[in-house]
Write an enzyme that holds these catalytic residues in place. Structure first.
Site, PDB file in Angstrom:
ATOM      1  N   ARG A 157      41.502  33.092  41.424  1.00 59.06           N
ATOM      2  CA  ARG A 157      40.054  32.883  41.540  1.00 59.06           C
ATOM      3  C   ARG A 157      39.486  32.026  40.402  1.00 59.06           C
ATOM      4  O   ARG A 157      38.351  32.226  39.962  1.00 59.06           O
ATOM      5  CB  ARG A 157      39.291  34.209  41.572  1.00 59.06           C
ATOM      6  CG  ARG A 157      39.494  35.000  42.827  1.00 59.06           C
ATOM      7  CD  ARG A 157      38.942  34.267  44.056  1.00 59.06           C
ATOM      8  NE  ARG A 157      38.937  35.168  45.192  1.00 59.06           N
ATOM      9  CZ  ARG A 157      40.007  35.432  45.926  1.00 59.06           C
ATOM     10  NH1 ARG A 157      41.147  34.821  45.677  1.00 59.06           N
ATOM     11  NH2 ARG A 157      39.939  36.267  46.942  1.00 59.06           N
ATOM     12  N   SER A 234      33.544  39.333  47.861  1.00 63.16           N
ATOM     13  CA  SER A 234      33.906  40.254  46.779  1.00 63.16           C
ATOM     14  C   SER A 234      33.018  39.945  45.580  1.00 63.16           C
ATOM     15  O   SER A 234      32.976  38.808  45.119  1.00 63.16           O
ATOM     16  CB  SER A 234      35.358  40.054  46.362  1.00 63.16           C
ATOM     17  OG  SER A 234      36.232  40.293  47.431  1.00 63.16           O
ATOM     18  N   GLU A 338      32.627  37.783  40.346  1.00 63.88           N
ATOM     19  CA  GLU A 338      33.223  36.564  40.903  1.00 63.88           C
ATOM     20  C   GLU A 338      32.172  35.473  41.154  1.00 63.88           C
ATOM     21  O   GLU A 338      32.436  34.295  40.871  1.00 63.88           O
ATOM     22  CB  GLU A 338      33.954  36.923  42.202  1.00 63.88           C
ATOM     23  CG  GLU A 338      34.723  35.769  42.799  1.00 63.88           C
ATOM     24  CD  GLU A 338      35.377  36.129  44.119  1.00 63.88           C
ATOM     25  OE1 GLU A 338      36.307  36.943  44.107  1.00 63.88           O
ATOM     26  OE2 GLU A 338      34.963  35.597  45.154  1.00 63.88           O
TER      27      GLU A 338
HETATM   28  N1  EPU Z   1      39.643  49.709  48.716  1.00 64.61           N
HETATM   29  C1  EPU Z   1      38.955  50.886  48.514  1.00 64.61           C
HETATM   30  N2  EPU Z   1      37.695  50.982  49.027  1.00 64.61           N
HETATM   31  C2  EPU Z   1      37.110  49.973  49.715  1.00 64.61           C
HETATM   32  C3  EPU Z   1      37.810  48.776  49.917  1.00 64.61           C
HETATM   33  C4  EPU Z   1      39.084  48.654  49.402  1.00 64.61           C
HETATM   34  O1  EPU Z   1      39.468  51.820  47.892  1.00 64.61           O
HETATM   35  O2  EPU Z   1      35.951  50.149  50.149  1.00 64.61           O
HETATM   36  C5  EPU Z   1      41.009  49.583  48.173  1.00 64.61           C
HETATM   37  C6  EPU Z   1      42.043  49.990  49.190  1.00 64.61           C
HETATM   38  O3  EPU Z   1      43.070  50.686  48.528  1.00 64.61           O
HETATM   39  C7  EPU Z   1      42.564  48.641  49.693  1.00 64.61           C
HETATM   40  C8  EPU Z   1      42.463  47.790  48.444  1.00 64.61           C
HETATM   41  O4  EPU Z   1      41.258  48.238  47.813  1.00 64.61           O
HETATM   42  O5  EPU Z   1      43.861  48.729  50.161  1.00 64.61           O
HETATM   43  C9  EPU Z   1      42.397  46.308  48.690  1.00 64.61           C
HETATM   44  O6  EPU Z   1      41.325  45.995  49.595  1.00 64.61           O
HETATM   45  P1  EPU Z   1      41.334  44.657  50.473  1.00 64.61           P
HETATM   46  O7  EPU Z   1      42.611  44.538  51.222  1.00 64.61           O
HETATM   47  O8  EPU Z   1      40.078  44.599  51.259  1.00 64.61           O
HETATM   48  O9  EPU Z   1      41.383  43.489  49.398  1.00 64.61           O
HETATM   49  P2  EPU Z   1      40.540  43.230  48.054  1.00 64.61           P
HETATM   50  O10 EPU Z   1      41.509  43.191  46.937  1.00 64.61           O
HETATM   51  O11 EPU Z   1      39.402  44.169  47.940  1.00 64.61           O
HETATM   52  C10 EPU Z   1      40.864  40.660  48.130  1.00 64.61           C
HETATM   53  C11 EPU Z   1      40.003  39.453  47.913  1.00 64.61           C
HETATM   54  C12 EPU Z   1      39.215  39.136  49.186  1.00 64.61           C
HETATM   55  C13 EPU Z   1      40.201  38.891  50.322  1.00 64.61           C
HETATM   56  C14 EPU Z   1      41.064  40.148  50.488  1.00 64.61           C
HETATM   57  C15 EPU Z   1      42.152  39.980  51.530  1.00 64.61           C
HETATM   58  C16 EPU Z   1      39.433  39.404  45.563  1.00 64.61           C
HETATM   59  C17 EPU Z   1      38.370  39.646  44.543  1.00 64.61           C
HETATM   60  N3  EPU Z   1      39.092  39.692  46.815  1.00 64.61           N
HETATM   61  O12 EPU Z   1      39.985  41.757  48.326  1.00 64.61           O
HETATM   62  O13 EPU Z   1      38.500  37.930  48.954  1.00 64.61           O
HETATM   63  O14 EPU Z   1      39.524  38.595  51.519  1.00 64.61           O
HETATM   64  O15 EPU Z   1      41.718  40.474  49.242  1.00 64.61           O
HETATM   65  O16 EPU Z   1      43.136  39.124  51.022  1.00 64.61           O
HETATM   66  O17 EPU Z   1      40.530  38.965  45.229  1.00 64.61           O
HETATM   67  C18 EPU Z   1      36.434  37.154  48.074  1.00 64.61           C
HETATM   68  O18 EPU Z   1      37.062  36.729  47.111  1.00 64.61           O
HETATM   69  O19 EPU Z   1      35.162  37.012  48.165  1.00 64.61           O
HETATM   70  C19 EPU Z   1      37.130  37.895  49.096  1.00 64.61           C
HETATM   71  C20 EPU Z   1      36.494  38.500  50.111  1.00 64.61           C
END
Ligand code: EPU
Length: 346
Positions: A157, A234, A338
């Site tokens: 990022r 995010s 972010e």
């Molecule tokens: N989780 C929770 N509660 C929630 C949501 C998530 O506990 O309400 C935990 C769960 O354990 C889940 C883990 O967080 O398995 C990861 O969640 P998710 O797969 O949604 O991915 P993320 O790490 O939260 C990242 C990117 C997203 C991207 C997704 C999918 C960043 C900051 N965010 O989110 O990117 O779409 O992975 O690859 O790296 C963005 O940057 O704006 C964005 C949406």
């Protein structure tokens, strides 16, 4: 120039004070406008999709340059897009034209020109993997030139273009796979839906559909009727905890929650924790602080701060501080926002 345009109308968080806006529908007008404003010493803010910006409620000084150049040109094994092109339309066009590569990045709000700035990534793919070159306007010299990924210091990022104003992205070129097959699938949840093993490919169109479904389920596809999507995606990056501090964070989690499994990802120089998980387990569940709040966490994903319709930038900032401070207090991890903040800070 359009005077007194509420930036709330041009950002996906739908907050932001009034500004003078210069609309640039072509690369030539974008270059000419930035050169003229720089020569006159007028401060400027570049805005395209408005999906990664948190703008304060106060009037924005200077001129907001709206990047609306949106040309898309295919080559035999790649595509060149102007900076203002809507990102998801670009992805859709590449898939429809029979090219693979960008499909995992479906449904991301914002513009093509923003994607290298913060090395946009989702579902196991980052633009860094497909980026061939970026055309920049160097504001100090007023000259334009192409640079390759090696010159952009692309990381999780981030890039050398983030947090500086010394260059303007004019166009971006991506390498694509003419076979129409997707990039290797590396994200477990997505691979499972498609019945693919780790690293296997599937037709790009099928992957796009699956990604759009996953994102929509998390409120990460813009939908004017759904306040869970009135966000900047995010709001915090997933924190990379340095190797020598990882045990301290693990101990803090154990102290507060007992023995429990939590998601982590490998990262250079440490371990990447899940910001969404830390937020949820620090006591800020989905929808925090409740239905009456103007700004609240998405009811579908704790990592998105959302505007329920009447929120102002100050409401979003206040919520971000409560969440950041609560996570720091409980787990000793300071989350970093972010989106780029303008006229305000978290
Ligand atoms: N989780 C929770 N509660 C929630 C949501 C998530 O506990 O309400 C935990 C769960 O354990 C889940 C883990 O967080 O398995 C990861 O969640 P998710 O797969 O949604 O991915 P993320 O790490 O939260 C990242 C990117 C997203 C991207 C997704 C999918 C960043 C900051 N965010 O989110 O990117 O779409 O992975 O690859 O790296 C963005 O940057 O704006 C964005 C949406």
């Amino acid at each position: 120039m359009r005077p007194a345009v509420p930036l709330a109308e041009l950002t996906t968080l739908r907050v932001g004070g009034p500004a003078t806006v210069a609309d640039c529908a072509t690369t030539a007008s974008l270059v000419a406008t930035v050169r003229a404003l720089d020569a006159a010493g007028v401060p400027l803010l570049l805005l395209a999709g408005g999906s990664n910006l948190l703008v304060s409620d106060d009037p924005v000084p200077g001129v907001v340059v709206r990047v609306a150049s949106d040309g898309v040109e295919f080559g035999a094994d790649g595509v060149t897009v102007e900076a203002g092109a809507n990102w998801d339309s670009v992805v859709a066009k590449t898939v429809a034209a029979g090219f693979g590569g960008l499909e995992c990045l479906s449904g991301i709000p914002g513009s093509a020109g923003a994607t290298p700035v913060q090395n946009v990534g989702a579902y196991g793919v980052e633009v860094a993997q497909l980026l061939r070159r970026v055309r920049l306007l160097d504001r100090a010299s007023g000259q334009t030139h192409w640079v390759g990924p090696a010159d952009l210091a692309l990381g999780y990022r981030t890039s050398r273009l983030k947090y500086t104003d010394d260059a303007v992205v004019l166009a971006v070129e991506f390498a694509l796979d003419p076979s129409g097959m997707s990039a290797p699938l590396r994200y477990g949840e997505l691979a499972r839906i498609l019945g693919a093993g780790d690293g296997e490919s599937r037709p790009a169109a099928a992957v796009r559909e699956a990604v759009l479904g996953l994102r929509a389920g998390k409120g990460m596809v813009l939908d004017p009727a759904d306040h869970d999507t009135w966000s900047a995606g995010s709001f915090f990056t997933n924190p990379v905890v340095p190797a020598d501090a990882v045990d301290r964070v693990r101990a803090a989690i154990r102290d507060h929650l007992g023995e429990t499994a939590f998601p982590t990802y490998p990262a250079p120089d440490g371990v990447k924790f899940s910001a969404g998980w830390l937020i949820e387990h620090a006591g800020f569940g989905k929808g925090f602080p409740g239905p009456d709040a103007a700004a609240r966490l998405s009811t579908k994903h704790t990592l998105a701060l959302t505007n329920r319709g009447e929120a102002r930038a100050s409401d979003i900032v206040a919520l971000a501080r409560v969440v950041r401070d609560g996570v720091a207090e409980r787990f000793g991890v300071v989350l970093v926002p972010e989106p780029v903040t303008v006229g305000t800070r978290i």
